[in-house]
Design an enzyme around this catalytic site. Structure first.
Site, short mmCIF file in Angstrom:
data_model
loop_
_atom_site.label_atom_id
_atom_site.label_comp_id
_atom_site.label_asym_id
_atom_site.label_seq_id
_atom_site.Cartn_x
_atom_site.Cartn_y
_atom_site.Cartn_z
N HIS A 1 -8.21 6.29 -10.74
CA HIS A 1 -9.22 5.42 -10.15
C HIS A 1 -10.54 5.50 -10.90
O HIS A 1 -10.74 6.37 -11.75
CB HIS A 1 -9.42 5.75 -8.67
CG HIS A 1 -9.95 7.14 -8.42
ND1 HIS A 1 -11.28 7.47 -8.55
CD2 HIS A 1 -9.32 8.27 -8.03
CE1 HIS A 1 -11.46 8.74 -8.26
NE2 HIS A 1 -10.29 9.26 -7.94
N CYS B 1 -7.57 13.24 -7.63
CA CYS B 1 -6.98 12.28 -8.56
C CYS B 1 -7.59 12.31 -9.96
O CYS B 1 -8.50 13.05 -10.24
CB CYS B 1 -7.10 10.89 -7.96
SG CYS B 1 -6.38 10.80 -6.31
#
Length: 215
Positions: free
Chosen positions: A165, A181
């Site tokens: 992301h 992440c």
């Protein structure tokens, strides 16, 4: 610059800068390895308006047997590679999970989302008052920690909860900083989002994997 780092890991996607693990980058002027921690990273970004050149998007030589469109993540070096074929790849700088959140494996792109909503997991809500205010979801936008795009990683039909992301902290690229992440700056994640297909293979390398031998 080149750098040596420790692949930390993934679990929830967002962490405070204070939780980051320091890494090191090579200073060609002094020819020494120097600490690259959140304070230095933020200072560098303020001075130059970007991360160090080695963490910027560029086409590089990349020997692999993987097909074009595959994503290879080398957390040790803070690089994500998008395989082009012909022994070339687009290399992007990334931020990875801090110490204690390491993982490796082969997954695939399950879905993609523009300006995604961020919903912190229950364990993060419990330990982080800032996350608690968004327990029901933070709408997409410039302040959202998932940034401009999210690429959701699946194992079969199961959402792994891991994502590639964007970020609202562009200075953090090159650090072991998240509690989850793989983060990219927004321009880079938009570029990757437009290239990668749903169903594409994503390989997350173990700590110490030798990319020069191929994947």
């Amino acid at each position: 610059m080149r750098r040596r780092t420790f692949l930390a890991g993934l679990a929830a996607c967002v962490a405070s800068a204070g939780a980051a693990r320091a890494t090191e980058i090579f200073d060609p002027q002094t020819r020494t390895w120097v600490p690259y921690d959140p304070q230095r990273a933020a200072q560098y970004y303020r001075m130059h308006g970007s991360v160090p050149a080695d963490f910027t998007r560029q086409v590089v030589t990349f020997r692999t047997a993987e097909v074009p469109g595959t994503v290879v993540i080398d957390g040790n070096q803070h690089f994500l590679y998008f395989v082009l074929g012909g022994f070339q790849a687009i290399r992007y700088g990334i931020g990875v999970g801090r110490e204690g959140f390491g993982w490796a494996g082969i997954v695939q792109v399950g879905r993609k989302q523009e300006w995604p909503t961020w919903t912190p997991p229950p364990e993060m809500v419990e330990r982080d008052p800032k996350a608690a205010q968004w327990a029901n979801g933070m709408p997409g936008g410039p302040e959202n920690p998932l940034g401009a795009r999210a690429i959701y990683l699946y194992e079969g039909t199961r959402d792994t909860i891991y994502r590639i992301h964007g970020t609202n902290e562009p200075w953090s690229i090159g650090l072991d900083i998240s509690s989850g992440c793989i983060r990219m700056n927004n321009d880079d994640v938009v570029d990757l989002y437009d290239r990668v297909e749903v169903g594409a293979k994503v390989i997350v390398l173990m700590q110490g994997a030798a990319l020069y031998r191929g994947v």
